[in-house]
Design a protein around this motif. Sequence first.
Motif, mmCIF file in Angstrom:
data_model
loop_
_atom_site.group_PDB
_atom_site.id
_atom_site.type_symbol
_atom_site.label_atom_id
_atom_site.label_comp_id
_atom_site.label_asym_id
_atom_site.label_seq_id
_atom_site.Cartn_x
_atom_site.Cartn_y
_atom_site.Cartn_z
ATOM 1 N N ARG A 175 15.079 5.249 5.176
ATOM 2 C CA ARG A 175 15.207 6.446 5.457
ATOM 3 C C ARG A 175 13.861 7.096 4.644
ATOM 4 N NH1 ARG A 175 19.494 4.699 3.143
ATOM 5 N NH2 ARG A 175 20.666 5.925 4.454
ATOM 6 N N HIS A 176 13.049 6.452 3.901
ATOM 7 C CA HIS A 176 11.857 6.983 3.431
ATOM 8 C C HIS A 176 10.869 5.677 3.554
ATOM 9 C CE1 HIS A 176 9.135 8.303 0.137
ATOM 10 N NE2 HIS A 176 9.465 9.483 0.420
ATOM 11 N N PRO A 177 9.599 6.139 3.912
ATOM 12 C CA PRO A 177 8.462 5.297 3.890
ATOM 13 C C PRO A 177 8.057 4.434 2.625
ATOM 14 C CG PRO A 177 7.550 7.523 4.163
ATOM 15 C CD PRO A 177 8.984 7.629 4.104
ATOM 16 N N ALA A 178 8.522 4.873 1.559
ATOM 17 C CA ALA A 178 7.991 4.083 0.182
ATOM 18 C C ALA A 178 8.879 2.830 0.060
ATOM 19 C CB ALA A 178 8.181 4.942 -1.026
ATOM 20 N N PRO A 179 10.249 2.757 0.230
ATOM 21 C CA PRO A 179 10.979 1.586 -0.014
ATOM 22 C C PRO A 179 10.676 0.615 1.271
ATOM 23 C CG PRO A 179 12.524 3.471 0.533
ATOM 24 C CD PRO A 179 11.121 4.173 0.248
ATOM 25 N N HIS A 180 10.651 1.282 2.310
ATOM 26 C CA HIS A 180 10.215 0.499 3.633
ATOM 27 C C HIS A 180 8.933 -0.252 3.437
ATOM 28 C CE1 HIS A 180 9.886 -0.413 7.853
ATOM 29 N NE2 HIS A 180 8.573 0.059 7.844
ATOM 30 N N GLU A 181 7.837 0.396 3.090
ATOM 31 C CA GLU A 181 6.814 -0.330 2.952
ATOM 32 C C GLU A 181 6.545 -1.306 1.721
ATOM 33 O OE1 GLU A 181 4.279 -0.539 5.082
ATOM 34 O OE2 GLU A 181 5.222 1.057 6.142
ATOM 35 N N ALA A 182 7.311 -0.820 0.598
ATOM 36 C CA ALA A 182 7.283 -1.824 -0.529
ATOM 37 C C ALA A 182 8.097 -3.071 -0.183
ATOM 38 C CB ALA A 182 7.948 -1.010 -1.840
ATOM 39 N N ASN A 183 9.356 -2.933 0.516
ATOM 40 C CA ASN A 183 10.066 -4.157 0.665
ATOM 41 C C ASN A 183 9.455 -4.807 1.785
ATOM 42 O OD1 ASN A 183 12.926 -4.304 -0.740
ATOM 43 N ND2 ASN A 183 12.337 -2.064 -0.534
ATOM 44 N N LEU A 184 8.589 -4.485 2.762
ATOM 45 C CA LEU A 184 8.008 -5.131 3.628
ATOM 46 C C LEU A 184 6.888 -5.989 3.021
ATOM 47 C CD1 LEU A 184 7.498 -2.915 6.931
ATOM 48 C CD2 LEU A 184 9.005 -4.841 6.786
ATOM 49 N N PHE A 185 6.196 -5.379 1.919
ATOM 50 C CA PHE A 185 5.097 -6.150 1.240
ATOM 51 C C PHE A 185 5.769 -7.182 0.540
ATOM 52 C CE2 PHE A 185 2.508 -6.517 -2.629
ATOM 53 C CZ PHE A 185 1.230 -6.286 -2.053
ATOM 54 N N ASP A 186 6.950 -6.944 -0.101
ATOM 55 C CA ASP A 186 7.470 -8.003 -1.117
ATOM 56 C C ASP A 186 7.748 -9.182 -0.379
ATOM 57 O OD1 ASP A 186 7.748 -8.593 -4.011
ATOM 58 O OD2 ASP A 186 9.830 -8.820 -3.588
ATOM 59 N N MET A 187 8.750 -8.876 0.876
ATOM 60 C CA MET A 187 9.155 -9.961 1.741
ATOM 61 C C MET A 187 8.006 -10.739 2.203
ATOM 62 S SD MET A 187 12.511 -8.403 3.752
ATOM 63 C CE MET A 187 11.683 -6.754 4.261
ATOM 64 N N ASN A 188 7.063 -10.055 2.817
ATOM 65 C CA ASN A 188 5.914 -10.862 3.139
ATOM 66 C C ASN A 188 5.365 -11.679 1.855
ATOM 67 O OD1 ASN A 188 3.799 -11.344 5.467
ATOM 68 N ND2 ASN A 188 2.598 -10.480 3.812
ATOM 69 N N ALA A 189 5.297 -11.214 0.764
ATOM 70 C CA ALA A 189 4.641 -12.155 -0.355
ATOM 71 C C ALA A 189 5.549 -13.382 -0.639
ATOM 72 C CB ALA A 189 4.615 -11.276 -1.546
ATOM 73 N N LYS A 190 6.610 -13.196 -0.645
ATOM 74 C CA LYS A 190 7.562 -14.336 -1.300
ATOM 75 C C LYS A 190 8.692 -15.010 -0.262
ATOM 76 C CE LYS A 190 7.592 -11.719 -5.388
ATOM 77 N NZ LYS A 190 8.477 -10.734 -6.151
ATOM 78 N N TYR A 191 9.069 -14.345 0.773
ATOM 79 C CA TYR A 191 10.289 -14.983 1.557
ATOM 80 C C TYR A 191 9.899 -15.135 2.883
ATOM 81 C CZ TYR A 191 12.186 -12.544 -2.620
ATOM 82 O OH TYR A 191 12.697 -12.336 -4.101
ATOM 83 N N ALA A 192 9.047 -14.376 3.604
ATOM 84 C CA ALA A 192 9.091 -14.388 5.047
ATOM 85 C C ALA A 192 7.549 -13.899 5.553
ATOM 86 C CB ALA A 192 10.123 -13.399 5.644
#
Length: 214
Positions: A175-192
């Motif tokens: 619902r907001h670009p900030a959590p969307h982008e932050a979580n994509l960034f973090d998932m890409n770094a560590k999990y996927a």
Amino acid sequence: MTQDLDDNYKIAYDNKAGFGTSPALVMVDFAQGYFDPDCVLYAGVDDALASALRVREAAHEAGIPVILTEVSYQKGGRDGGRFFEKAKPLSCFVKGEKTAEFAEGLVPRDDEIIVTKQYPSAFFGTSLASTLTAMGVDSVILTGLTTSGCVRASCVDSMSHGFTTSVVADACGDRHPAPHEANLFDMNAKYADVVSEAEIIAYLHALKTGQSRG
């Protein structure tokens, strides 16, 4: 500051897991509530659904399993535990509510598996991991809603269950670009590996071509 953060993560986490050889597509919680302007869950994520539907079509063309998840609670949320107590919008997923139905345009097919869940992860408290293992799946392609909630939780659990995981950025929404982008960034770094719609469709096309040649 942003450049410093990027450089820092490249030093620590710059690694690609790549794609598996026997993937499954998991479409997380594309529920009507996220598309209903009168619903508290409304997130304006039509583009994410459109992307996910294109990925779904490519997945079927490639002959890989497609799994849809839904959230469903008994009246009063007795089966929702602390999650239902904390997150009040989950009342939109009580059985019988229109907001709990699959979004318009996403009609389950007879050859698709539907996983019903009560908690954020598609894996927690469900048979998803054992079902994928029984089918010989080695990797999971994730699309869904919301990026910072159920997609992230499913991503972490997918990796934790031993599946190489790809998250399709275009086919996820929040619902907001900030959590969307932050979580994509973090998932890409560590999990996927976070990939684009074009990348995943190209991979699925190559998979289909390889199967036809085999």
